[in-house]
Design an enzyme around this catalytic site. Structure first.
Site, PDB file in Angstrom:
ATOM      1  N   THR A 195       0.847  -1.202   0.000  1.00  0.00           N
ATOM      2  CA  THR A 195       0.000   0.000   0.000  1.00  0.00           C
ATOM      3  C   THR A 195       0.876   1.243   0.000  1.00  0.00           C
ATOM      4  O   THR A 195       1.949   1.251   0.614  1.00  0.00           O
ATOM      5  CB  THR A 195      -0.900  -0.028   1.256  1.00  0.00           C
ATOM      6  OG1 THR A 195      -1.754  -1.170   1.174  1.00  0.00           O
ATOM      7  CG2 THR A 195      -1.751   1.228   1.364  1.00  0.00           C
ATOM      8  N   GLY A 196       0.385   2.305  -0.662  1.00  0.00           N
ATOM      9  CA  GLY A 196       1.119   3.577  -0.667  1.00  0.00           C
ATOM     10  C   GLY A 196       1.444   4.018  -2.077  1.00  0.00           C
ATOM     11  O   GLY A 196       1.103   3.325  -3.054  1.00  0.00           O
TER      12      GLY A 196
ATOM     13  N   THR B 267       4.321   4.286  -3.670  1.00  0.00           N
ATOM     14  CA  THR B 267       5.283   3.467  -4.415  1.00  0.00           C
ATOM     15  C   THR B 267       4.625   2.152  -4.841  1.00  0.00           C
ATOM     16  O   THR B 267       4.818   1.685  -5.969  1.00  0.00           O
ATOM     17  CB  THR B 267       6.553   3.204  -3.574  1.00  0.00           C
ATOM     18  OG1 THR B 267       6.912   4.404  -2.881  1.00  0.00           O
ATOM     19  CG2 THR B 267       7.715   2.782  -4.444  1.00  0.00           C
TER      20      THR B 267
ATOM     21  N   ALA C 244       8.128   1.329   1.941  1.00  0.00           N
ATOM     22  CA  ALA C 244       8.421   1.426   3.382  1.00  0.00           C
ATOM     23  C   ALA C 244       8.629   2.898   3.709  1.00  0.00           C
ATOM     24  O   ALA C 244       8.902   3.719   2.818  1.00  0.00           O
ATOM     25  CB  ALA C 244       9.660   0.620   3.744  1.00  0.00           C
TER      26      ALA C 244
ATOM     27  N   LYS D  39       7.008   0.639   8.687  1.00  0.00           N
ATOM     28  CA  LYS D  39       5.950   0.778   7.702  1.00  0.00           C
ATOM     29  C   LYS D  39       4.681   1.245   8.402  1.00  0.00           C
ATOM     30  O   LYS D  39       4.595   1.239   9.609  1.00  0.00           O
ATOM     31  CB  LYS D  39       5.690  -0.564   7.005  1.00  0.00           C
ATOM     32  CG  LYS D  39       6.873  -1.013   6.145  1.00  0.00           C
ATOM     33  CD  LYS D  39       6.593  -2.272   5.356  1.00  0.00           C
ATOM     34  CE  LYS D  39       5.255  -2.351   4.738  1.00  0.00           C
ATOM     35  NZ  LYS D  39       4.884  -1.186   3.894  1.00  0.00           N
TER      36      LYS D  39
ATOM     37  N   GLY E 183       0.827   4.878   5.833  1.00  0.00           N
ATOM     38  CA  GLY E 183      -0.527   4.917   5.245  1.00  0.00           C
ATOM     39  C   GLY E 183      -1.552   4.187   6.090  1.00  0.00           C
ATOM     40  O   GLY E 183      -2.721   4.086   5.705  1.00  0.00           O
TER      41      GLY E 183
ATOM     42  N   GLU F 179      -0.553  -5.415   5.807  1.00  0.00           N
ATOM     43  CA  GLU F 179       0.746  -5.559   5.127  1.00  0.00           C
ATOM     44  C   GLU F 179       1.567  -6.653   5.805  1.00  0.00           C
ATOM     45  O   GLU F 179       2.183  -7.496   5.137  1.00  0.00           O
ATOM     46  CB  GLU F 179       1.509  -4.232   5.172  1.00  0.00           C
ATOM     47  CG  GLU F 179       0.877  -3.157   4.294  1.00  0.00           C
ATOM     48  CD  GLU F 179       1.517  -1.780   4.451  1.00  0.00           C
ATOM     49  OE1 GLU F 179       1.322  -0.963   3.553  1.00  0.00           O
ATOM     50  OE2 GLU F 179       2.191  -1.533   5.470  1.00  0.00           O
TER      51      GLU F 179
HETATM   52  C1  5RP Z   1       1.515   2.068   4.120  1.00  0.00           C
HETATM   53  C2  5RP Z   1       2.975   1.807   4.094  1.00  0.00           C
HETATM   54  C3  5RP Z   1       3.765   2.327   2.945  1.00  0.00           C
HETATM   55  O1  5RP Z   1       4.490   1.290   2.386  1.00  0.00           O
HETATM   56  C4  5RP Z   1       4.694   3.399   3.411  1.00  0.00           C
HETATM   57  O2  5RP Z   1       3.953   4.373   4.120  1.00  0.00           O
HETATM   58  C5  5RP Z   1       5.431   4.035   2.235  1.00  0.00           C
HETATM   59  O3  5RP Z   1       4.525   4.742   1.451  1.00  0.00           O
HETATM   60  P1  5RP Z   1       4.994   5.561   0.179  1.00  0.00           P
HETATM   61  O4  5RP Z   1       5.394   4.575  -0.859  1.00  0.00           O
HETATM   62  O5  5RP Z   1       3.763   6.349  -0.213  1.00  0.00           O
HETATM   63  O6  5RP Z   1       6.126   6.453   0.601  1.00  0.00           O
HETATM   64  O7  5RP Z   1       3.539   1.183   4.949  1.00  0.00           O
HETATM   65  O8  5RP Z   1       0.922   1.593   5.291  1.00  0.00           O
END
Ligand code: 5RP
Length: 220
Positions: free
Chosen positions: A28-29, A31, A83, A94, A97, A103
């Protein structure tokens, strides 16, 4: 290269780890979203995906990728996720989000965890990013008092409810030297569902986006 370009580059590189005809666990997120976009291009080569959040499930389905319930799946060869921080031992924070629990569950079922991040996420010591902890609502006061005993400052993430109907407390001000020890200790606090510390089950591979290209790291 912009941060967005770095995210797209690591997402593209992660496709090389996808196992033909199999199920992919998807994080999730922002990336992970880039990875979903890449996965859509090869969706005919996979059986489908397991999602680590409702947002990810929606995005996968919008891209025409079949989403399986985790309980209908025996094994997942690959999990790909971003992450908030990662160290050289491939331990991560992590949950920025708020999807940390699902996860961690999907990662636990997966044989290989590929973490996709840009260079800014690689740190010598975890903890500058506040450690998210998912909490059963009725236990909030108890959990905040217990977390304060660990030396950090626990702050409720206001206006946020997880996909599981719980709260998130962000633990600020930690310097996590013994990540496995801290994860184990936090797991003992009654009322916590899980923490965003991924140390007992670290990543197997980190694809790190840098100005000179994508580097592949494994634990040192
Ligand atoms: C969500 C996560 C994401 O992997 C983490 O917050 C990184 O997000 P992004 O890719 O938007 O920087 O753990 O719960």
């Amino acid at each position: 290269m912009t941060q967005d370009e770095l995210k797209k580059a690591v997402a593209r590189a992660a496709v090389a780890h996808v196992v033909e005809g199999e199920i992919v666990g998807v994080g999730t997120g922002s990336t992970a979203n880039c990875f979903i976009d890449e996965l859509a291009l090869i969706r005919h080569r996979i059986r489908g995906a397991v999602a680590s959040s409702e947002a990810t499930r929606r995005r996968l389905e919008e891209h025409g990728i079949t989403v399986f319930d985790l309980n209908d799946v025996d094994q997942i060869p690959l999990y790909v996720d971003g992450a908030d921080e990662i160290n050289e031992a491939m331990q991560m924070i992590k949950g920025g989000g708020g999807a940390l629990t699902r996860e961690k569950i999907v990662a636990a079922v997966s044989r290989k965890f590929v973490c996709i991040v840009d260079r800014s996420k690689l740190v010598p010591v975890l903890g500058r990013f506040p450690l998210p902890v998912e909490v059963i609502p009725m236990a909030l006061g108890h959990v905040q008092r217990e977390l304060a005993c660990l030396g950090g400052i626990p702050l409720l993430r206001t206006g946020f409810v997880t996909d599981n109907g719980n709260l998130i407390v962000d633990l600020h001000g930690l310097q996590i030297v013994d990540a496995v020890g801290l994860e184990t200790r936090i797991n003992q606090i009654v009322g916590i569902v899980t923490s965003g510390l991924f140390a007992c089950r670290p990543a197997d591979v980190c694809l790190l986006g840098t100005a000179t290209g994508v580097q592949t790291l494994t634990a040192v």
